[in-house]
Design a protein around this motif. Structure first.
Motif, PDB file in Angstrom:
ATOM      1  N   PRO A   8       0.962  -1.030  -0.147  1.00  0.00           N
ATOM      2  CA  PRO A   8       0.136   0.046   0.157  1.00  0.00           C
ATOM      3  C   PRO A   8       1.147   1.230  -0.067  1.00  0.00           C
ATOM      4  O   PRO A   8       2.442   1.465  -0.093  1.00  0.00           O
ATOM      5  CB  PRO A   8      -0.669  -0.119   1.298  1.00  0.00           C
ATOM      6  N   LEU A   9       0.584   2.506   0.101  1.00  0.00           N
ATOM      7  CA  LEU A   9       0.844   3.384  -0.329  1.00  0.00           C
ATOM      8  C   LEU A   9       1.796   4.225   1.049  1.00  0.00           C
ATOM      9  O   LEU A   9       3.039   4.844   0.815  1.00  0.00           O
ATOM     10  CB  LEU A   9       0.040   4.747  -0.867  1.00  0.00           C
ATOM     11  N   ALA A  10       0.529   3.694   1.884  1.00  0.00           N
ATOM     12  CA  ALA A  10       1.327   3.749   3.506  1.00  0.00           C
ATOM     13  C   ALA A  10       0.843   2.866   4.177  1.00  0.00           C
ATOM     14  O   ALA A  10       0.425   1.493   3.930  1.00  0.00           O
ATOM     15  CB  ALA A  10       0.291   5.052   4.164  1.00  0.00           C
ATOM     16  N   VAL A  11       2.389   2.207   4.862  1.00  0.00           N
ATOM     17  CA  VAL A  11       2.155   1.095   6.105  1.00  0.00           C
ATOM     18  C   VAL A  11       2.269   1.964   7.667  1.00  0.00           C
ATOM     19  O   VAL A  11       3.546   2.605   7.751  1.00  0.00           O
ATOM     20  CB  VAL A  11       3.186   0.508   5.615  1.00  0.00           C
ATOM     21  N   PRO A  12       1.103   1.233   8.512  1.00  0.00           N
ATOM     22  CA  PRO A  12       1.370   1.992   9.948  1.00  0.00           C
ATOM     23  C   PRO A  12       3.010   1.370  10.348  1.00  0.00           C
ATOM     24  O   PRO A  12       3.470   0.128   9.559  1.00  0.00           O
ATOM     25  CB  PRO A  12       0.341   0.681  10.173  1.00  0.00           C
ATOM     26  N   MET A  13       3.700   2.106  11.254  1.00  0.00           N
ATOM     27  CA  MET A  13       4.581   2.108  11.852  1.00  0.00           C
ATOM     28  C   MET A  13       5.179   0.699  12.705  1.00  0.00           C
ATOM     29  O   MET A  13       6.083   0.208  12.532  1.00  0.00           O
ATOM     30  CB  MET A  13       4.841   3.216  12.772  1.00  0.00           C
ATOM     31  N   GLU A  14       3.630   0.466  12.968  1.00  0.00           N
ATOM     32  CA  GLU A  14       3.625  -0.862  14.140  1.00  0.00           C
ATOM     33  C   GLU A  14       3.919  -2.459  12.812  1.00  0.00           C
ATOM     34  O   GLU A  14       4.176  -3.309  12.891  1.00  0.00           O
ATOM     35  CB  GLU A  14       2.538  -1.954  14.689  1.00  0.00           C
ATOM     36  N   ASP A  15       3.637  -2.389  11.555  1.00  0.00           N
ATOM     37  CA  ASP A  15       3.848  -3.309  10.731  1.00  0.00           C
ATOM     38  C   ASP A  15       5.055  -2.623   9.892  1.00  0.00           C
ATOM     39  O   ASP A  15       5.821  -4.551   9.271  1.00  0.00           O
ATOM     40  CB  ASP A  15       2.541  -3.466   9.651  1.00  0.00           C
ATOM     41  N   ALA A  16       5.672  -1.756   9.972  1.00  0.00           N
ATOM     42  CA  ALA A  16       6.996  -1.747   8.845  1.00  0.00           C
ATOM     43  C   ALA A  16       7.829  -2.715   9.055  1.00  0.00           C
ATOM     44  O   ALA A  16       8.286  -2.560   8.106  1.00  0.00           O
ATOM     45  CB  ALA A  16       7.004   0.069   8.485  1.00  0.00           C
ATOM     46  N   PRO A  17       8.384  -2.537  10.170  1.00  0.00           N
ATOM     47  CA  PRO A  17       9.667  -3.248  10.407  1.00  0.00           C
ATOM     48  C   PRO A  17       9.469  -4.977   9.406  1.00  0.00           C
ATOM     49  O   PRO A  17      10.624  -5.088   9.330  1.00  0.00           O
ATOM     50  CB  PRO A  17       9.640  -4.257  12.140  1.00  0.00           C
ATOM     51  N   ARG A  18       8.057  -5.443  10.241  1.00  0.00           N
ATOM     52  CA  ARG A  18       8.264  -7.148   9.223  1.00  0.00           C
ATOM     53  C   ARG A  18       8.233  -7.007   7.812  1.00  0.00           C
ATOM     54  O   ARG A  18       8.909  -7.289   6.897  1.00  0.00           O
ATOM     55  CB  ARG A  18       7.536  -7.643  10.471  1.00  0.00           C
ATOM     56  N   LEU A  19       7.369  -5.543   7.316  1.00  0.00           N
ATOM     57  CA  LEU A  19       7.417  -5.820   5.676  1.00  0.00           C
ATOM     58  C   LEU A  19       8.778  -5.277   4.684  1.00  0.00           C
ATOM     59  O   LEU A  19       9.203  -5.866   3.954  1.00  0.00           O
ATOM     60  CB  LEU A  19       6.486  -4.806   5.292  1.00  0.00           C
ATOM     61  N   PHE A  20      10.210  -4.307   5.689  1.00  0.00           N
ATOM     62  CA  PHE A  20      11.098  -3.733   5.475  1.00  0.00           C
ATOM     63  C   PHE A  20      12.223  -4.089   5.402  1.00  0.00           C
ATOM     64  O   PHE A  20      12.979  -4.034   5.591  1.00  0.00           O
ATOM     65  CB  PHE A  20      10.436  -2.055   5.584  1.00  0.00           C
ATOM     66  N   GLY A  21      11.981  -4.929   6.919  1.00  0.00           N
ATOM     67  CA  GLY A  21      13.306  -5.628   7.334  1.00  0.00           C
ATOM     68  C   GLY A  21      13.876  -5.123   7.843  1.00  0.00           C
ATOM     69  O   GLY A  21      15.672  -5.304   7.844  1.00  0.00           O
ATOM     70  N   MET A  22      13.307  -4.022   8.529  1.00  0.00           N
ATOM     71  CA  MET A  22      14.570  -3.062   9.096  1.00  0.00           C
ATOM     72  C   MET A  22      13.723  -2.542  10.637  1.00  0.00           C
ATOM     73  O   MET A  22      11.927  -3.172  10.412  1.00  0.00           O
ATOM     74  CB  MET A  22      14.989  -2.054   8.386  1.00  0.00           C
ATOM     75  N   SER A  23      14.358  -2.634  11.444  1.00  0.00           N
ATOM     76  CA  SER A  23      14.278  -1.880  13.156  1.00  0.00           C
ATOM     77  C   SER A  23      13.006  -0.943  13.164  1.00  0.00           C
ATOM     78  O   SER A  23      13.491   0.160  11.774  1.00  0.00           O
ATOM     79  CB  SER A  23      15.227  -1.811  13.806  1.00  0.00           C
ATOM     80  N   LYS A  24      12.266  -0.736  13.246  1.00  0.00           N
ATOM     81  CA  LYS A  24      11.532   0.502  13.812  1.00  0.00           C
ATOM     82  C   LYS A  24      12.863   1.936  14.246  1.00  0.00           C
ATOM     83  O   LYS A  24      12.008   2.737  14.115  1.00  0.00           O
ATOM     84  CB  LYS A  24      10.672   0.581  15.367  1.00  0.00           C
ATOM     85  N   SER A  25      13.163   0.745  15.402  1.00  0.00           N
ATOM     86  CA  SER A  25      14.074   2.573  15.476  1.00  0.00           C
ATOM     87  C   SER A  25      15.293   3.116  14.645  1.00  0.00           C
ATOM     88  O   SER A  25      15.623   4.060  14.015  1.00  0.00           O
ATOM     89  CB  SER A  25      14.769   2.192  17.504  1.00  0.00           C
ATOM     90  N   HIS A  26      15.397   2.080  13.339  1.00  0.00           N
ATOM     91  CA  HIS A  26      16.381   2.483  11.881  1.00  0.00           C
ATOM     92  C   HIS A  26      14.907   3.485  11.402  1.00  0.00           C
ATOM     93  O   HIS A  26      15.746   4.151  10.959  1.00  0.00           O
ATOM     94  CB  HIS A  26      16.838   1.507  11.669  1.00  0.00           C
ATOM     95  N   LEU A  27      13.616   3.100  11.473  1.00  0.00           N
ATOM     96  CA  LEU A  27      12.708   3.818  10.462  1.00  0.00           C
ATOM     97  C   LEU A  27      12.830   4.790  10.930  1.00  0.00           C
ATOM     98  O   LEU A  27      12.878   5.968   9.725  1.00  0.00           O
ATOM     99  CB  LEU A  27      11.526   2.886  10.449  1.00  0.00           C
ATOM    100  N   TYR A  28      12.556   5.349  12.118  1.00  0.00           N
ATOM    101  CA  TYR A  28      11.863   6.592  13.205  1.00  0.00           C
ATOM    102  C   TYR A  28      13.955   7.228  12.413  1.00  0.00           C
ATOM    103  O   TYR A  28      12.999   8.456  12.134  1.00  0.00           O
ATOM    104  CB  TYR A  28      12.130   6.187  14.466  1.00  0.00           C
ATOM    105  N   ARG A  29      14.925   6.667  12.774  1.00  0.00           N
ATOM    106  CA  ARG A  29      16.123   7.498  12.578  1.00  0.00           C
ATOM    107  C   ARG A  29      16.300   7.904  11.518  1.00  0.00           C
ATOM    108  O   ARG A  29      16.733   9.155  10.536  1.00  0.00           O
ATOM    109  CB  ARG A  29      17.652   6.327  12.225  1.00  0.00           C
ATOM    110  N   MET A  30      15.431   7.425  10.148  1.00  0.00           N
ATOM    111  CA  MET A  30      16.796   7.263   8.783  1.00  0.00           C
ATOM    112  C   MET A  30      14.714   8.856   8.261  1.00  0.00           C
ATOM    113  O   MET A  30      15.470   9.404   7.526  1.00  0.00           O
ATOM    114  CB  MET A  30      15.427   6.171   7.897  1.00  0.00           C
ATOM    115  N   GLY A  31      13.797   8.783   9.415  1.00  0.00           N
ATOM    116  CA  GLY A  31      12.861   9.659   9.134  1.00  0.00           C
ATOM    117  C   GLY A  31      12.554  10.557   9.633  1.00  0.00           C
ATOM    118  O   GLY A  31      13.247  11.786   8.600  1.00  0.00           O
ATOM    119  N   ARG A  32      14.171  11.034  10.761  1.00  0.00           N
ATOM    120  CA  ARG A  32      14.674  12.292  11.558  1.00  0.00           C
ATOM    121  C   ARG A  32      15.755  12.535  10.489  1.00  0.00           C
ATOM    122  O   ARG A  32      16.269  14.104  10.119  1.00  0.00           O
ATOM    123  CB  ARG A  32      15.241  11.418  12.974  1.00  0.00           C
ATOM    124  N   ALA A  33      16.264  11.989   9.423  1.00  0.00           N
ATOM    125  CA  ALA A  33      17.530  12.478   8.681  1.00  0.00           C
ATOM    126  C   ALA A  33      17.076  12.871   7.234  1.00  0.00           C
ATOM    127  O   ALA A  33      17.923  13.323   6.787  1.00  0.00           O
ATOM    128  CB  ALA A  33      18.049  11.144   8.249  1.00  0.00           C
TER     129      ALA A  33
END
Length: 74
Positions: A8-33
């Motif tokens: 889908p166009l957007a994925v809830p953060m709680e599902d994103a680690p499983r779908l994208f193969g990276m941790s929630k904290s890494h996703l937040y870091r990449m978002g801040r960057a």
């Protein structure tokens, strides 16, 4: 809703680690960057899928590891 591939166009953060193969904290870091786009929908954070795909495509590929030689240098 639009899709990127089968995602889908957007994925809830709680599902994103499983779908994208990276941790929630890494996703937040990449978002801040500014590397991926995170949005708030009410109280939930969603990850914009095409920005994660673009981020993953921007990463360098790993070189193929050379297999050890069959000869044993002594």
């Amino acid at each position: 809703m639009e899709k990127v591939g089968n995602l889908p166009l957007a994925v809830p953060m709680e599902d994103a680690p499983r779908l994208f193969g990276m941790s929630k904290s890494h996703l937040y870091r990449m978002g801040r960057a500014g590397r991926i786009d995170l949005r708030k929908v009410g109280r939930k954070t969603v990850v914009i899928t095409d920005t994660v795909v673009a981020y993953l495509n921007s990463l360098p590929t790993t070189a193929r590891l050379a297999l050890p030689s069959a000869k044993n240098p002594k």
